[in-house]
Design a protein around this motif. Structure first.
Motif, PDB file in Angstrom:
ATOM      1  N   GLU A 153       0.801  -1.084  -0.083  1.00 45.15           N
ATOM      2  CA  GLU A 153      -0.109   0.118   0.020  1.00 45.15           C
ATOM      3  C   GLU A 153       0.664   1.294  -0.029  1.00 45.15           C
ATOM      4  O   GLU A 153       0.534   2.238  -0.816  1.00 45.15           O
ATOM      5  CB  GLU A 153      -0.845   0.035   1.186  1.00 45.15           C
ATOM      6  N   LEU A 154       1.762   1.388   0.771  1.00 48.05           N
ATOM      7  CA  LEU A 154       2.827   2.463   0.827  1.00 48.05           C
ATOM      8  C   LEU A 154       3.472   2.639  -0.830  1.00 48.05           C
ATOM      9  O   LEU A 154       3.577   3.667  -1.088  1.00 48.05           O
ATOM     10  CB  LEU A 154       4.144   2.296   1.850  1.00 48.05           C
ATOM     11  N   SER A 155       3.637   1.567  -1.196  1.00 49.81           N
ATOM     12  CA  SER A 155       4.427   1.656  -2.745  1.00 49.81           C
ATOM     13  C   SER A 155       3.397   2.181  -3.445  1.00 49.81           C
ATOM     14  O   SER A 155       3.635   2.813  -4.477  1.00 49.81           O
ATOM     15  CB  SER A 155       4.688   0.056  -3.058  1.00 49.81           C
ATOM     16  N   ARG A 156       1.903   1.777  -3.586  1.00 45.71           N
ATOM     17  CA  ARG A 156       1.013   2.201  -4.191  1.00 45.71           C
ATOM     18  C   ARG A 156       0.800   3.866  -4.135  1.00 45.71           C
ATOM     19  O   ARG A 156       0.463   4.580  -5.138  1.00 45.71           O
ATOM     20  CB  ARG A 156      -0.334   1.455  -3.900  1.00 45.71           C
ATOM     21  N   ARG A 157       1.086   4.404  -2.863  1.00 44.97           N
ATOM     22  CA  ARG A 157       0.778   5.580  -2.483  1.00 44.97           C
ATOM     23  C   ARG A 157       2.288   6.558  -3.242  1.00 44.97           C
ATOM     24  O   ARG A 157       2.034   7.739  -2.661  1.00 44.97           O
ATOM     25  CB  ARG A 157       0.507   5.853  -1.021  1.00 44.97           C
ATOM     26  N   GLY A 158       3.190   5.877  -3.344  1.00 47.30           N
ATOM     27  CA  GLY A 158       4.362   6.459  -3.532  1.00 47.30           C
ATOM     28  C   GLY A 158       5.196   6.846  -2.187  1.00 47.30           C
ATOM     29  O   GLY A 158       6.119   7.646  -2.224  1.00 47.30           O
ATOM     30  N   GLU A 159       4.835   6.120  -1.071  1.00 47.06           N
ATOM     31  CA  GLU A 159       5.666   6.615   0.057  1.00 47.06           C
ATOM     32  C   GLU A 159       6.430   5.303   0.267  1.00 47.06           C
ATOM     33  O   GLU A 159       6.375   4.255  -0.400  1.00 47.06           O
ATOM     34  CB  GLU A 159       4.512   6.422   1.092  1.00 47.06           C
TER      35      GLU A 159
ATOM     36  N   THR B 281      -5.595   4.031   8.104  1.00 48.27           N
ATOM     37  CA  THR B 281      -5.823   4.664   6.566  1.00 48.27           C
ATOM     38  C   THR B 281      -5.517   3.214   5.736  1.00 48.27           C
ATOM     39  O   THR B 281      -6.219   3.367   4.401  1.00 48.27           O
ATOM     40  CB  THR B 281      -5.250   5.755   6.094  1.00 48.27           C
ATOM     41  N   LEU B 282      -5.062   2.118   6.041  1.00 53.03           N
ATOM     42  CA  LEU B 282      -4.829   1.221   4.986  1.00 53.03           C
ATOM     43  C   LEU B 282      -6.091   0.371   4.660  1.00 53.03           C
ATOM     44  O   LEU B 282      -6.134  -0.066   3.626  1.00 53.03           O
ATOM     45  CB  LEU B 282      -3.857   0.117   5.637  1.00 53.03           C
TER      46      LEU B 282
ATOM     47  N   TRP C 154      -0.831   4.933   9.486  1.00 57.21           N
ATOM     48  CA  TRP C 154      -0.836   3.736   8.585  1.00 57.21           C
ATOM     49  C   TRP C 154      -2.136   2.806   8.685  1.00 57.21           C
ATOM     50  O   TRP C 154      -2.782   2.166   8.138  1.00 57.21           O
ATOM     51  CB  TRP C 154       0.635   2.848   8.674  1.00 57.21           C
TER      52      TRP C 154
END
Length: 638
Positions: free
Chosen positions: A544-550, A636-637, A633
């Motif tokens: 999910e972090l990767s999807r958000r660019g984080e 909101t995930l 995190w």
């Protein structure tokens, strides 16, 4: 969507082929509790559920899944319940009763057995359940048969009026092969879930003793009808005319054919697609044409014992070999079957040459980097080394292995709570049980009620990673997402535990080791305490972090501060922590690090720091903004 093509051929797993067979059979409902090796059946269908109007459900456990499927069947709609082999133990109460009551719409129960225990706590042979309940048992040998026999199983179920047990094994479920597709059922092309009609029938559907007594003879009559069906549909196939006879089923048939080809043997082979009820006429006719019989089947001598009884009753004297030349444990495979054929045929035994096969180093399974379960087990081991520590079935069972060793028992789903309740009464040590969120809802609730009711002094830590992780990230009530991806109702574990009467209930972030340890200490003051360790599965969080660019925080080791004590390595066992034997220092593999900061909190020399975007070293890993980020995190995930 090639999977939904009307014709042609598609490369499918055995489980995907079963899903396709269900669609070709006009299935209206597929309910399941995910469990390897059955998982891909509902997982595949859930992708197309909305488009095809099929109701797909991840139920709270296998018993409920079977009851949901039965409701569709009794409403004159076709339904399938899927589970791994041990799941049928959970569903057996309902299973044994509906065998008496029968079905209206076709009802197929998929049990995926696991010979060799690749991902299971036992390797029970569920063909025995079919004989026990008095229902037909169908066994496919490859993905094509998996699809075709799914269709036949639905037809058999409706022809006979009984549930049908379809038994696969890991090798069939997880083999990929070309499958010739048939037309999809007309009804599954509709976009809306179909509705049936339930018509009350007290003698059939209400299993009072008087009704059940009348229904029992019907079970035996249905088995006779099943034999009629098998003869018409040629479910028992003979090939060859050799004097060495082989009776087999499923993937074992493929082992026989491969060994026969290599040995150049002239065999008579009787392949059984329906292994129960066993057709006496077919067995006797086959036996009269051969000099010796080898029964090739994995695990129990299920067929062997019935075949010997049939021949004995008919006074047919012929050698029958089975478990005297084949093992009763583990998977079979080419060499085991080949050697058995060589023995029965009087040939010289040959053995596989494995001298050239390199001996690979052992690679024990390990919790993922950043897995919050690791922190829980670290805290338990640190604070309560002498406690009794029952646990359960899931990724977290790896907490029993080095270096964590914070698990003492693992029996079955939900047993961590029931066993913990009993341990609290049986001895005087503190009891700390651990269970996953999905398993908590599966069978943990009744056991927690039992602990509260009987005032068993114990602490239960629910490892809430908001997903059914071990079987492939299927949703569950804690997730609040249903099988087709829509929002369901999120059941808050803390609220549920309070409702069940636990004395102490607290949610903690397991990434915050100090807060986690404090909760474990506080829980010891209560009778029944429930700690909910909330942190998403590390794989989902990273994705999910990767999807958000984080990206997760990056941690590194300050070599000047590191003494090489290896406490972080030896206490946590995180794959991202690597000890350099030459430098006598620990370093962190950036490609593996998930940024959980557990190692930084454990290090007694404060040698591990977080690297910020400016390159600064932040040794204060427990500062408030880090805690706030973790909490954000989590909330909101999902």
């Amino acid at each position: 969507m090639p999977f939904l093509d009307e014709t042609g051929s598609e490369l499918l797993l055995g489980n995907e082929a079963i899903a396709r067979g269900a669609l070709e059979s006009n299935v209206a409902c597929v309910s399941a509790y995910p469990g390897t090796p059955s998982t891909e059946v509902p997982e595949t269908l859930s992708k197309y559920a909305k488009k095809l109007g099929v109701y797909v459900e991840y139920s709270t456990n296998e018993k409920v899944a079977l009851e949901v499927a039965t409701a569709f069947s009794w409403s004159n709609l076709r339904a399938m319940a899927t589970m791994k082999h041990v799941g049928l133990n959970v569903a057996s109460d309902t299973f044994m009763s509906i065998a008496y009551q029968g079905v209206l719409g076709g009802l197929v129960i998929l049990t995926a057995d696991d010979p060799g225990m690749w991902s299971s706590q036992n390797e029970q042979d569920n063909r025995i359940y079919g004989k026990f309940a008095g229902v037909p048992v169908i066994v496919p040998s490859d993905p094509q048969e998996a699809k075709d026999l799914t269709r036949i199983s639905f037809e058999l179920s409706e022809f006979v009026g009984t549930p049908v047990l379809m038994r696969t094994t890991t090798r069939v479920s997880h083999t990929r092969a070309p499958v010739t597709l048939g037309p999809l059922g007309d009804d599954v092309k509709l976009p809306n879930v179909r509705k049936g009609v339930f018509k009350p029938d007290i003698p059939k559907f209400v299993s009072l003793p008087a009704n059940a007594k009348k229904n029992h003879p019907l079970v035996l009559q249905r088995l006779e009808k099943a034999l009629e069906f098998a003869r018409v549909h040629e479910l028992n196939k003979r090939e060859g005319f050799g004097k060495v006879g082989v009776i087999t089923q499923g993937v074992e048939y493929l082992y026989v054919k491969e060994a026969q080809k290599d040995l150049g043997l002239d065999l008579s082979i009787l392949k059984l697609d329906m292994v129960y009820p066993l057709d006496k006429e077919v067995i006797l006719a086959f036996a009269k044409t051969v000099d010796v019989i080898l029964v090739v089947e994995e695990l129990e001598p299920f067929l062997e014992e019935m075949i010997k009884a049939i021949l004995f009753d008919a006074s047919v004297s012929i050698p029958v070999h089975g478990k005297d030349v084949l093992p009763r444990v583990d998977e079979l495979g080419y060499w085991k079957v080949r050697n058995a054929l060589e023995r029965v045929a009087g040939m010289q035994i040959t053995y596989a040459d494995i001298s050239q096969v390199p001996q690979l180093p052992p690679r024990p399974p390990v919790l993922c980097p950043g897995c919050s379960h690791r922190n829980v087990f670290y805290a338990i081991k640190k604070l309560e080394r002498k406690a009794v520590k029952p646990s359960d079935i899931g990724c977290y069972t790896l907490g029993a292995m080095d270096p964590l060793k914070a698990i003492d028992t693992c029996i079955a789903m939900g047993a961590s709570v029931g066993l913990g309740s009993g341990m609290a009464k049986a001895q005087d040590q503190r009891v700390i049980s651990t269970i996953g969120d999905s398993t908590f809802f599966h069978t943990g609730l009744p056991a927690l009620v039992n602990a509260v009711y009987n005032k068993s002094k114990m602490t239960l830590i629910v490892l809430d990673n908001r997903i059914t992780a071990m079987t492939g990230h299927q949703p569950n009530p804690s997730t609040g997402i249903v099988a087709d991806g829509d929002k369901g109702t999120h059941l808050d574990i803390e609220t549920v535990a309070r409702g069940l009467g636990a004395d102490y209930v607290k949610s903690v972030d397991p990434y915050d080791l100090s807060a986690l340890e404090e909760a474990i200490k506080e829980a010891n003051q209560a009778t029944v305490a429930v700690i909910v360790a909330k942190q998403p599965c590390a794989l989902i969080r990273q994705r999910e972090l990767s999807r958000r660019g984080e990206h997760a925080p990056l941690y590194a080791v300050d070599e000047e501060r590191c003494t090489g004590c290896r406490i972080c390595v030896n206490m946590l066992g995180c794959p991202a922590l690597v000890f350099d034997r030459e430098m006598k220092k620990v370093h962190i593999d950036e490609d593996l690090c998930a940024g959980c900061s557990a190692c930084a909190q454990v290090c007694p020399y404060n040698a591990i720091y977080e690297m910020d975007e400016k390159g600064s070293k932040n040794f204060n890993v427990m500062r408030d903004d880090v805690k706030e980020r973790w909490q954000r995190w989590y909330t909101t995930l999902f």
